[in-house]
Design a protein around this motif. Structure first.
Motif, short mmCIF file in Angstrom:
data_model
loop_
_atom_site.label_atom_id
_atom_site.label_comp_id
_atom_site.label_asym_id
_atom_site.label_seq_id
_atom_site.Cartn_x
_atom_site.Cartn_y
_atom_site.Cartn_z
N HIS A 14 5.93 4.78 -6.05
CA HIS A 14 6.79 5.69 -5.60
C HIS A 14 7.74 6.24 -6.84
CE1 HIS A 14 10.97 6.50 -2.94
NE2 HIS A 14 10.06 7.69 -3.01
N GLU A 15 8.11 5.15 -7.83
CA GLU A 15 8.80 5.41 -8.72
C GLU A 15 8.10 6.28 -9.80
OE1 GLU A 15 12.14 4.91 -9.32
OE2 GLU A 15 12.27 4.13 -7.44
N ALA A 16 6.94 5.98 -10.03
CA ALA A 16 6.13 6.97 -10.70
C ALA A 16 5.89 8.29 -10.54
CB ALA A 16 4.39 6.30 -10.98
N LEU A 17 5.88 8.38 -9.22
CA LEU A 17 5.97 9.70 -8.64
C LEU A 17 7.46 10.50 -8.97
CD1 LEU A 17 4.09 9.61 -5.37
CD2 LEU A 17 3.32 11.03 -7.36
N LYS A 18 8.61 9.82 -8.56
CA LYS A 18 9.80 10.45 -8.87
C LYS A 18 10.04 10.51 -10.17
CE LYS A 18 12.10 7.19 -6.69
NZ LYS A 18 13.47 6.59 -6.25
N ASP A 19 9.41 9.77 -11.23
CA ASP A 19 9.50 10.11 -12.79
C ASP A 19 8.54 11.18 -13.25
OD1 ASP A 19 11.56 8.23 -12.65
OD2 ASP A 19 10.26 6.49 -13.53
N SER A 20 7.69 11.66 -12.19
CA SER A 20 6.90 12.74 -12.72
C SER A 20 5.86 12.27 -13.51
CB SER A 20 7.45 14.03 -13.39
OG SER A 20 8.36 14.52 -12.19
#
Length: 247
Positions: A14-20
């Motif tokens: 989830h965090e990886a996606l939010k950080d693009s």
């Protein structure tokens, strides 16, 4: 499988996606459904990241860590937006040459095609969000590092992308054994995108119908088809041969 490109756990993904962070694909165990899972799927689609629902046993074979039913594979390369890539090539005064790969999922074939694309000066490779080879260490290795040199565009819809290419003045040429027209009769000196399909099913009918032309590679033997990476090399060489300003 090498673990250094695997992101493990629902919150980490989830965090990886939010950080693009550039991801190639996400695996989610079947029947997993909560608010974070739904947001992961939403963000992944927005960023053209492939999402697959799989049995938990498949994830367990990749990692024995506490994955919470979600893992992701980071991509060794950044993906390029095709709507930005096309005009940038025209602005340089180059004659665009693209390769579109329809449902080619074998990593070795994909890597070999990328290697040929780099050798023949292809400006970009276009792959679908779903139904493409995983872009990881194996793909980099089989491409002999060419994946770091050739821009890759991942798109939601190949037919829609073809519409955009044609509107931009790029002819789309599907190479298929189903055609009776020889590749060698076609003018390849114009802005061009070559389409290659998976060896088992070939190019989809939707793409064949949208193509400006469908052609075959003439052969004399009894076997009626070539390995797709070999076909790509032959097709790209014909384009290069017809562009004397490059030679």
């Amino acid at each position: 499988m090498a673990q250094n490109n695997v992101i493990i756990g629902i919150h980490a993904v989830h965090e990886a996606l939010k950080d693009s962070l550039t991801l190639d694909q996400i695996l989610i165990k079947k029947n997993a459904n909560n608010e974070i899972i739904r947001e992961i799927i939403y963000l992944a689609r927005k960023q053209t990241v492939t999402v697959k629902t799989v049995p938990v046993e498949k994830i367990n074979r990749i990692t024995r860590k506490n994955h919470q039913g979600v893992i992701a594979f980071s991509s060794p390369v950044d993906f390029h937006n095709i709507t930005n890539l096309v005009p940038s090539i025209f602005e340089k005064g180059a004659i665009p040459l693209f390769v579109i790969l329809d449902q080619i999922t074998d990593v070795r074939n994909f890597g070999a095609i990328v290697r040929s694309c780099e050798c023949f000066g292809v400006n970009g490779i276009i792959i679908p969000q779903k139904g493409a080879a995983q872009i990881g260490e194996d793909a980099v290795k089989t491409s002999a590092g060419a994946l770091y040199k050739v821009p890759i565009s991942k798109v939601h819809s190949l037919p829609s992308c073809i519409d955009f290419l044609q509107q931009s003045g790029i002819s789309v040429l599907s190479i298929t054994e189903k055609s009776s027209t020889s590749l060698y009769t076609i003018d390849c000196s114009v802005p061009l995108a070559l389409v290659f399909g998976a060896e088992d099913v070939g190019i989809s009918s939707a793409i064949l119908q949208k193509s400006d032309a469908c052609v075959n590679i003439p052969m004399q033997g009894e076997i009626s088809s070539l390995n797709v990476s070999v076909a790509a090399g032959i097709g790209l060489y014909e384009v290069l041969k017809q562009r004397p300003q490059i030679l």
